[in-house]
Motif scaffolding. Structure first.
Motif, short mmCIF file in Angstrom:
data_model
loop_
_atom_site.label_atom_id
_atom_site.label_comp_id
_atom_site.label_asym_id
_atom_site.label_seq_id
_atom_site.Cartn_x
_atom_site.Cartn_y
_atom_site.Cartn_z
N LEU A 1 -6.82 -1.20 -5.47
CA LEU A 1 -5.74 -0.38 -6.01
C LEU A 1 -4.72 -0.02 -4.93
N LEU A 2 -5.17 0.20 -3.71
CA LEU A 2 -4.23 0.48 -2.63
C LEU A 2 -3.33 -0.72 -2.38
N GLY A 3 -3.88 -1.91 -2.42
CA GLY A 3 -3.06 -3.11 -2.26
C GLY A 3 -2.05 -3.25 -3.38
N ALA A 4 -2.47 -2.96 -4.61
CA ALA A 4 -1.56 -3.06 -5.76
C ALA A 4 -0.46 -2.01 -5.68
N VAL A 5 -0.80 -0.78 -5.32
CA VAL A 5 0.20 0.29 -5.21
C VAL A 5 1.16 -0.02 -4.06
N ASP A 6 0.64 -0.51 -2.94
CA ASP A 6 1.48 -0.87 -1.82
C ASP A 6 2.47 -1.97 -2.22
N LEU A 7 1.99 -2.95 -2.95
CA LEU A 7 2.85 -4.03 -3.43
C LEU A 7 3.95 -3.50 -4.34
N LEU A 8 3.62 -2.60 -5.25
CA LEU A 8 4.62 -2.04 -6.16
C LEU A 8 5.65 -1.19 -5.42
N ASN B 1 9.57 -2.21 -5.24
CA ASN B 1 10.58 -1.28 -5.73
C ASN B 1 11.58 -0.93 -4.64
N GLU B 2 11.10 -0.68 -3.45
CA GLU B 2 11.98 -0.31 -2.33
C GLU B 2 12.90 -1.46 -1.95
N CYS B 3 12.37 -2.67 -1.87
CA CYS B 3 13.19 -3.81 -1.47
C CYS B 3 14.18 -4.20 -2.57
N ALA B 4 13.78 -4.07 -3.82
CA ALA B 4 14.72 -4.35 -4.91
C ALA B 4 15.85 -3.34 -4.89
N HIS B 5 15.56 -2.08 -4.60
CA HIS B 5 16.59 -1.04 -4.51
C HIS B 5 17.51 -1.32 -3.33
N ALA C 1 12.43 7.44 3.62
CA ALA C 1 11.29 8.12 4.24
C ALA C 1 10.28 8.56 3.19
N ALA C 2 10.77 8.90 2.00
CA ALA C 2 9.86 9.35 0.94
C ALA C 2 8.91 8.24 0.53
N SER C 3 9.40 7.00 0.48
CA SER C 3 8.53 5.87 0.11
C SER C 3 7.47 5.64 1.17
N ARG C 4 7.85 5.77 2.41
CA ARG C 4 6.88 5.57 3.49
C ARG C 4 5.83 6.67 3.49
N VAL C 5 6.24 7.89 3.28
CA VAL C 5 5.30 9.01 3.24
C VAL C 5 4.40 8.90 2.01
N LEU C 6 4.98 8.51 0.87
CA LEU C 6 4.19 8.33 -0.35
C LEU C 6 3.12 7.26 -0.15
N THR C 7 3.50 6.16 0.48
CA THR C 7 2.53 5.09 0.75
C THR C 7 1.39 5.61 1.63
N PHE C 8 1.72 6.39 2.64
CA PHE C 8 0.69 6.91 3.54
C PHE C 8 -0.21 7.92 2.82
N ILE C 9 0.37 8.79 2.01
CA ILE C 9 -0.43 9.78 1.27
C ILE C 9 -1.38 9.10 0.28
N ILE C 10 -0.88 8.09 -0.40
CA ILE C 10 -1.73 7.35 -1.35
C ILE C 10 -2.85 6.64 -0.60
N LEU D 1 9.58 -0.95 5.29
CA LEU D 1 8.85 -1.59 4.20
C LEU D 1 9.35 -2.99 3.90
N CYS D 2 10.66 -3.18 3.83
CA CYS D 2 11.19 -4.51 3.50
C CYS D 2 11.03 -5.49 4.66
N GLU D 3 11.06 -5.01 5.89
CA GLU D 3 10.82 -5.88 7.03
C GLU D 3 9.38 -6.38 7.02
N ARG D 4 8.49 -5.52 6.62
CA ARG D 4 7.08 -5.91 6.56
C ARG D 4 6.84 -6.93 5.46
N ALA D 5 7.63 -6.85 4.38
CA ALA D 5 7.44 -7.75 3.25
C ALA D 5 8.00 -9.15 3.51
N LYS D 6 8.91 -9.28 4.50
CA LYS D 6 9.53 -10.59 4.76
C LYS D 6 8.60 -11.52 5.41
#
Length: 141
Positions: free
Chosen positions: A34-41, A45-49, A60-69, A136-141
């Motif tokens: 589930l962490l992998g799936a949430v991280d992917l979503l 979402n961040e890169c599409a935005h 920063a909110a996306s990065r903090v949310l990912t860490f909290i999850i 986040l988007c740099e990591r996804a590339k």
């Protein structure tokens, strides 16, 4: 109808201990998945935005949310490992975890739950570090 025939025709439901064995075994794997799936979503979402609005870096909110999850899922994995360890302690005759033989099926499942919780817990830790250091988007590339 004799007691033996009744027991054969109407099996008893699984004991709470049996359910705890499977909970301890499966909890860490489900948390890791589930962490992998949430991280992917979140990354998607961040890169599409960012592509749509030509934004600068990730929010920063996306990065903090990912860490909290990821911390929440790590706590779930630790809880599953603790349940597996307590199950192993109640089933095993060995005083030390590293000296066990796990000859019984239930003892083996409890020991396997401990091993899976430790390994996937470390995987959750390693998956939670990059969002803190890399965009986040740099990591996804």
């Amino acid at each position: 109808m004799s007691a033996e025939n009744y027991a054969d025709l109407h099996p008893q439901p699984a004991s709470p201990r049996s359910q705890r064995l499977w909970f301890g075994l499966v909890t860490s794997a489900v948390a890791w998945f589930l962490l992998g799936a949430v991280d992917l979503l979140i990354v998607w979402n961040e890169c599409a935005h960012q592509q749509q609005f030509a934004g600068e870096g990730s929010h920063a909110a996306s990065r903090v949310l990912t860490f909290i999850i990821s911390i929440a899922f790590l706590l779930v994995a630790v809880a599953g490992g603790a349940i597996s360890y307590y199950n192993w302690r109640s089933l095993s005759h060995q005083p030390r975890l590293l000296e066990t033989n796990a000859t019984d099926r239930r003892e083996f499942i409890a020991l396997l739950g401990v091993i899976i919780s430790v390994t996937l817990g470390m995987g959750i830790v390693w998956l939670s570090i990059p969002p803190l250091l890399i965009q986040l988007c740099e990591r996804a590339k």
